[in-house]
Each structure stands twice: as structure tokens, then as C-alpha cells.
Design a protein around this motif. Structure first.
Motif, PDB file in Angstrom:
ATOM      1  N   ILE A 139       0.971  -1.312   0.002  1.00  0.00           N
ATOM      2  CA  ILE A 139       0.091   0.000   0.022  1.00  0.00           C
ATOM      3  C   ILE A 139       0.934   1.038   0.064  1.00  0.00           C
ATOM      4  CG2 ILE A 139      -1.775   1.464   1.367  1.00  0.00           C
ATOM      5  CD1 ILE A 139      -3.017  -1.194   2.368  1.00  0.00           C
ATOM      6  N   ALA A 140       1.916   1.323   0.605  1.00  0.00           N
ATOM      7  CA  ALA A 140       3.001   2.516   0.688  1.00  0.00           C
ATOM      8  C   ALA A 140       3.426   2.568  -0.654  1.00  0.00           C
ATOM      9  CB  ALA A 140       3.903   2.156   1.839  1.00  0.00           C
ATOM     10  N   ALA A 141       3.865   1.439  -1.359  1.00  0.00           N
ATOM     11  CA  ALA A 141       4.505   1.685  -2.536  1.00  0.00           C
ATOM     12  C   ALA A 141       3.202   2.307  -3.448  1.00  0.00           C
ATOM     13  CB  ALA A 141       4.741   0.291  -3.130  1.00  0.00           C
ATOM     14  N   ALA A 142       2.071   1.810  -3.552  1.00  0.00           N
ATOM     15  CA  ALA A 142       0.798   2.306  -4.337  1.00  0.00           C
ATOM     16  C   ALA A 142       0.763   3.802  -4.068  1.00  0.00           C
ATOM     17  CB  ALA A 142      -0.321   1.457  -3.987  1.00  0.00           C
ATOM     18  N   SER A 143       0.981   4.147  -2.803  1.00  0.00           N
ATOM     19  CA  SER A 143       0.856   5.631  -2.350  1.00  0.00           C
ATOM     20  C   SER A 143       1.707   6.578  -2.948  1.00  0.00           C
ATOM     21  CB  SER A 143       0.693   5.810  -0.758  1.00  0.00           C
ATOM     22  OG  SER A 143       2.128   5.921  -0.163  1.00  0.00           O
ATOM     23  N   ILE A 144       2.917   5.861  -3.080  1.00  0.00           N
ATOM     24  CA  ILE A 144       4.035   6.666  -3.694  1.00  0.00           C
ATOM     25  C   ILE A 144       3.989   6.893  -5.056  1.00  0.00           C
ATOM     26  CG2 ILE A 144       6.500   6.707  -4.152  1.00  0.00           C
ATOM     27  CD1 ILE A 144       6.798   5.216  -1.275  1.00  0.00           C
ATOM     28  N   VAL A 145       3.403   5.727  -5.660  1.00  0.00           N
ATOM     29  CA  VAL A 145       3.308   5.870  -7.318  1.00  0.00           C
ATOM     30  C   VAL A 145       2.069   6.911  -7.538  1.00  0.00           C
ATOM     31  CG1 VAL A 145       2.404   4.501  -9.082  1.00  0.00           C
ATOM     32  CG2 VAL A 145       4.016   3.567  -7.485  1.00  0.00           C
ATOM     33  N   ALA A 146       1.006   6.621  -6.704  1.00  0.00           N
ATOM     34  CA  ALA A 146      -0.162   7.744  -7.105  1.00  0.00           C
ATOM     35  C   ALA A 146       0.019   9.074  -6.901  1.00  0.00           C
ATOM     36  CB  ALA A 146      -1.477   7.155  -6.272  1.00  0.00           C
ATOM     37  N   LYS A 147       0.897   9.454  -5.809  1.00  0.00           N
ATOM     38  CA  LYS A 147       1.300  10.722  -5.597  1.00  0.00           C
ATOM     39  C   LYS A 147       2.296  11.332  -6.457  1.00  0.00           C
ATOM     40  CE  LYS A 147       2.156  14.673  -3.010  1.00  0.00           C
ATOM     41  NZ  LYS A 147       1.193  15.729  -3.009  1.00  0.00           N
ATOM     42  N   VAL A 148       3.330  10.659  -6.879  1.00  0.00           N
ATOM     43  CA  VAL A 148       4.261  10.848  -7.879  1.00  0.00           C
ATOM     44  C   VAL A 148       3.626  11.178  -9.387  1.00  0.00           C
ATOM     45  CG1 VAL A 148       6.371  10.507  -9.137  1.00  0.00           C
ATOM     46  CG2 VAL A 148       6.236  10.085  -6.779  1.00  0.00           C
ATOM     47  N   THR A 149       2.715  10.575  -9.519  1.00  0.00           N
ATOM     48  CA  THR A 149       1.936  10.451 -10.981  1.00  0.00           C
ATOM     49  C   THR A 149       0.964  11.732 -10.844  1.00  0.00           C
ATOM     50  OG1 THR A 149       1.928   7.991 -11.149  1.00  0.00           O
ATOM     51  CG2 THR A 149       0.338   9.330 -12.363  1.00  0.00           C
ATOM     52  N   ARG A 150       0.327  11.994  -9.795  1.00  0.00           N
ATOM     53  CA  ARG A 150      -0.688  13.014  -9.828  1.00  0.00           C
ATOM     54  C   ARG A 150       0.215  14.254  -9.675  1.00  0.00           C
ATOM     55  NH1 ARG A 150      -3.771  16.726  -6.936  1.00  0.00           N
ATOM     56  NH2 ARG A 150      -5.780  16.925  -7.760  1.00  0.00           N
ATOM     57  N   ASP A 151       1.151  14.342  -9.041  1.00  0.00           N
ATOM     58  CA  ASP A 151       1.977  15.835  -9.011  1.00  0.00           C
ATOM     59  C   ASP A 151       2.556  15.876 -10.483  1.00  0.00           C
ATOM     60  OD1 ASP A 151       1.371  16.005  -6.224  1.00  0.00           O
ATOM     61  OD2 ASP A 151       3.399  15.371  -5.671  1.00  0.00           O
ATOM     62  N   ALA A 152       2.972  14.954 -11.036  1.00  0.00           N
ATOM     63  CA  ALA A 152       3.307  15.213 -12.491  1.00  0.00           C
ATOM     64  C   ALA A 152       2.078  15.924 -13.411  1.00  0.00           C
ATOM     65  CB  ALA A 152       3.927  13.922 -13.147  1.00  0.00           C
ATOM     66  N   MET A 153       1.006  15.164 -13.337  1.00  0.00           N
ATOM     67  CA  MET A 153      -0.134  15.507 -13.901  1.00  0.00           C
ATOM     68  C   MET A 153      -0.533  16.808 -13.577  1.00  0.00           C
ATOM     69  SD  MET A 153      -2.496  12.165 -13.588  1.00  0.00           S
ATOM     70  CE  MET A 153      -3.809  12.715 -14.539  1.00  0.00           C
ATOM     71  N   MET A 154      -0.442  17.328 -12.303  1.00  0.00           N
ATOM     72  CA  MET A 154      -0.524  18.767 -11.884  1.00  0.00           C
ATOM     73  C   MET A 154       0.240  19.699 -12.320  1.00  0.00           C
ATOM     74  SD  MET A 154      -3.598  18.343 -10.687  1.00  0.00           S
ATOM     75  CE  MET A 154      -3.942  20.049 -10.290  1.00  0.00           C
ATOM     76  N   ALA A 155       1.522  19.358 -12.631  1.00  0.00           N
ATOM     77  CA  ALA A 155       2.643  20.233 -13.163  1.00  0.00           C
ATOM     78  C   ALA A 155       2.449  20.235 -14.793  1.00  0.00           C
ATOM     79  CB  ALA A 155       3.987  19.549 -12.949  1.00  0.00           C
ATOM     80  N   ARG A 156       1.818  19.347 -15.247  1.00  0.00           N
ATOM     81  CA  ARG A 156       1.462  19.646 -16.595  1.00  0.00           C
ATOM     82  C   ARG A 156       0.289  20.456 -16.909  1.00  0.00           C
ATOM     83  NH1 ARG A 156       3.070  13.992 -16.834  1.00  0.00           N
ATOM     84  NH2 ARG A 156       0.788  13.391 -16.869  1.00  0.00           N
ATOM     85  N   LEU A 157      -0.615  20.419 -15.984  1.00  0.00           N
ATOM     86  CA  LEU A 157      -1.719  21.390 -15.950  1.00  0.00           C
ATOM     87  C   LEU A 157      -1.389  22.618 -15.623  1.00  0.00           C
ATOM     88  CD1 LEU A 157      -4.794  19.145 -14.314  1.00  0.00           C
ATOM     89  CD2 LEU A 157      -4.290  19.721 -16.614  1.00  0.00           C
ATOM     90  N   CYS A 158      -0.414  23.003 -14.879  1.00  0.00           N
ATOM     91  CA  CYS A 158      -0.071  24.135 -14.373  1.00  0.00           C
ATOM     92  C   CYS A 158       0.692  25.048 -15.877  1.00  0.00           C
ATOM     93  CB  CYS A 158       1.075  24.155 -13.488  1.00  0.00           C
ATOM     94  SG  CYS A 158       1.810  25.778 -12.586  1.00  0.00           S
ATOM     95  N   GLN A 159       1.161  24.128 -16.522  1.00  0.00           N
ATOM     96  CA  GLN A 159       1.573  24.803 -17.945  1.00  0.00           C
ATOM     97  C   GLN A 159       0.712  25.163 -18.828  1.00  0.00           C
ATOM     98  OE1 GLN A 159       4.359  21.784 -19.421  1.00  0.00           O
ATOM     99  NE2 GLN A 159       6.021  22.229 -18.398  1.00  0.00           N
ATOM    100  N   ARG A 160      -0.579  24.352 -18.821  1.00  0.00           N
ATOM    101  CA  ARG A 160      -1.628  24.778 -19.663  1.00  0.00           C
ATOM    102  C   ARG A 160      -2.481  25.953 -19.007  1.00  0.00           C
ATOM    103  NH1 ARG A 160      -5.569  19.789 -20.873  1.00  0.00           N
ATOM    104  NH2 ARG A 160      -3.684  19.023 -21.516  1.00  0.00           N
ATOM    105  N   TYR A 161      -2.709  25.927 -17.755  1.00  0.00           N
ATOM    106  CA  TYR A 161      -3.282  26.983 -16.970  1.00  0.00           C
ATOM    107  C   TYR A 161      -2.402  27.693 -15.946  1.00  0.00           C
ATOM    108  CZ  TYR A 161      -7.180  24.109 -18.870  1.00  0.00           C
ATOM    109  OH  TYR A 161      -7.937  23.289 -19.991  1.00  0.00           O
ATOM    110  N   PRO A 162      -1.311  28.431 -16.559  1.00  0.00           N
ATOM    111  CA  PRO A 162      -0.372  28.881 -15.309  1.00  0.00           C
ATOM    112  C   PRO A 162      -1.091  29.946 -14.345  1.00  0.00           C
ATOM    113  CG  PRO A 162      -0.298  29.852 -17.652  1.00  0.00           C
ATOM    114  CD  PRO A 162      -1.384  28.793 -17.664  1.00  0.00           C
ATOM    115  N   ALA A 163      -2.291  30.449 -14.582  1.00  0.00           N
ATOM    116  CA  ALA A 163      -2.814  31.389 -13.760  1.00  0.00           C
ATOM    117  C   ALA A 163      -3.119  30.915 -12.249  1.00  0.00           C
ATOM    118  CB  ALA A 163      -3.727  32.076 -14.110  1.00  0.00           C
ATOM    119  N   TYR A 164      -3.303  29.446 -12.124  1.00  0.00           N
ATOM    120  CA  TYR A 164      -3.550  29.075 -10.893  1.00  0.00           C
ATOM    121  C   TYR A 164      -2.443  28.573 -10.018  1.00  0.00           C
ATOM    122  CZ  TYR A 164      -8.050  29.238 -13.400  1.00  0.00           C
ATOM    123  OH  TYR A 164      -8.857  29.880 -14.237  1.00  0.00           O
ATOM    124  N   GLY A 165      -1.190  28.118 -10.565  1.00  0.00           N
ATOM    125  CA  GLY A 165      -0.158  27.893  -9.712  1.00  0.00           C
ATOM    126  C   GLY A 165      -0.143  26.236  -9.218  1.00  0.00           C
TER     127      GLY A 165
END
Length: 203
Positions: A139-165
Motif C-alpha cells: 500500500i505504501a508503494a501504491a501511495s508513492i506511485v499515485a502521489k508522484v503520478t498525480r503531482d506530475a499531472m498537476m505540473a503539466r496542467l500548470c503549464q496549460r493553466y499557469p494562472a492557478y499555480g
């Protein structure tokens, strides 16, 4: 409390193998997807230092993510979009993400351990473990994979919508995010069913 591979070892001794751990990230944010991961660890190559992703630094999460990707027997990752969340509610979206993550595994598990107290309905036995991401290695491994994946997704969304940070707060309702929301209104990645978006703006 320490994370270990004991539950998985017990499952192996009972013939309930492979056993997957599941966790999700992103129930609370005002924007972005909810992401779930399912991980089947290799009993002979369990990474050291696995823990609840919230207890680890971003750099350590990235290191462990790479190790998990290299050593795990199987990893499944899935997400549910903000639009889907608004359509079916966050609880159902979270359960859907978990089911999708299990379906994405190249090896189907004989059993599943999921963090929390609200397990998804699966074709195999599934047990919910409160605080499982700080106790059970898979479960700990899954939490790490999910967190890193989502953070990367949000970083890409930040490039698309930079106003929100989004890179800074991953869509959570920080003062910075709320101020940007008031100044610019929501983007398509916001959850319109969540306060403070709900009742103020509509899709």
C-alpha cells in the motif's frame, strides 16, 4: 508504526498470491483528477524505505517511484477526471479509480489490500486497512506511485493553466489557489461540485 511486508508474507503462506496494495491521491483538491495506483511487489525485491507518501520528501518519493517501477512485479495506474468527479461524486470517483488501477495491472491479483475504510468492489477479495499506507509495504508503494503520478499531472496542467499555480499546491484549496480562483474563475480542470466553486460558477 513501521511499514513492512508481513501481510504480504502471510498472504503467500495462505496461497493468496499475488497480493496488490492500492492507494489513491487527490480526494480533497478543488481541481485535477483523483489518481489511484495498484502495486504488486516482488517478495525478493521489496524496496527499503517505503512509507506513507505524505511522510516523504518529494525527492525521496521520486527515488522510490523509480525503484518501484524497476522492481515491482506489476504496477497499475489510473485516474478519474474532474468532469467525471462532478458527474458521479468524489467517493464514487475514488472507487472507480481504484477499480481502473486494478484492471490496469498486467498481472491480476488474488487479493487486494487498500488504504482507508472504503474498499472498492472487485472480482477478488479486498480488505480495507485504516492507515495501511504507513503499515503495509504494498500500500505504501501504491501511495508513492499515485502521489508522484498525480503531482506530475498537476505540473503539466500548470503549464496549460499557469494562472492557478497548480505545481505549487496540486489543486488543493490553499490561499494562493483560492485567490487565483476568485481572480480568474475556474478552468475546465476545476471540480465544479466542490466548494468554493460550487454555487459560484457552472460548467
Amino acid at each position: 508504526m513501521t511499514t513492512d511486508f508481513l501481510r504480504e508474507t502471510q498472504a503467500i503462506s495462505k496461497g493468496l498470491w499475488p497480493l496488490a496494495g492500492i492507494d489513491e491521491v487527490g480526494r480533497g483538491p478543488l481541481a485535477g483528477p483523483v489518481v489511484a495506483a495498484a502495486v504488486i511487489l516482488d517478495p525478493a525485491r521489496v524496496p527499503e524505505g517505503l512509507d506513507d507518501s505524505k511522510k516523504l520528501s518529494a525527492a525521496r518519493r521520486e527515488e522510490l517511484f523509480a525503484i518501484i517501477a524497476e522492481t515491482a512485479l506489476a504496477v497499475g495506474i489510473a485516474s478519474v477526471t474532474a468532469l467525471e468527479i462532478d458527474s458521479i461524486n468524489i467517493r464514487q470517483a475514488t472507487l472507480l479509480a481504484m477499480r481502473r488501477a486494478v484492471a490496469a495491472l498486467p498481472i491480476q491479483p488474488a487479493g487486494v489490500l487498500v488504504d482507508g475504510n472504503d474498499p472498492p468492489v472487485l472480482a477478488c477479495p479486498c480488505e480495507a486497512v485504516i492507515g495501511g499506507d504507513a503499515q503495509i509495504a504494498s500500500i505504501a508503494a501504491a501511495s508513492i506511485v499515485a502521489k508522484v503520478t498525480r503531482d506530475a499531472m498537476m505540473a503539466r496542467l500548470c503549464q496549460r493553466y499557469p494562472a492557478y499555480g497548480f505545481s505549487a499546491h496540486a489543486g488543493y484549496g490553499t490561499p494562493q489557489h483560492r485567490a487565483a480562483l476568485q481572480a480568474h474563475g475556474p478552468c475546465p480542470e476545476h471540480r465544479y461540485s466542490f466548494a468554493p466553486v460550487k454555487g459560484v460558477w457552472r460548467r
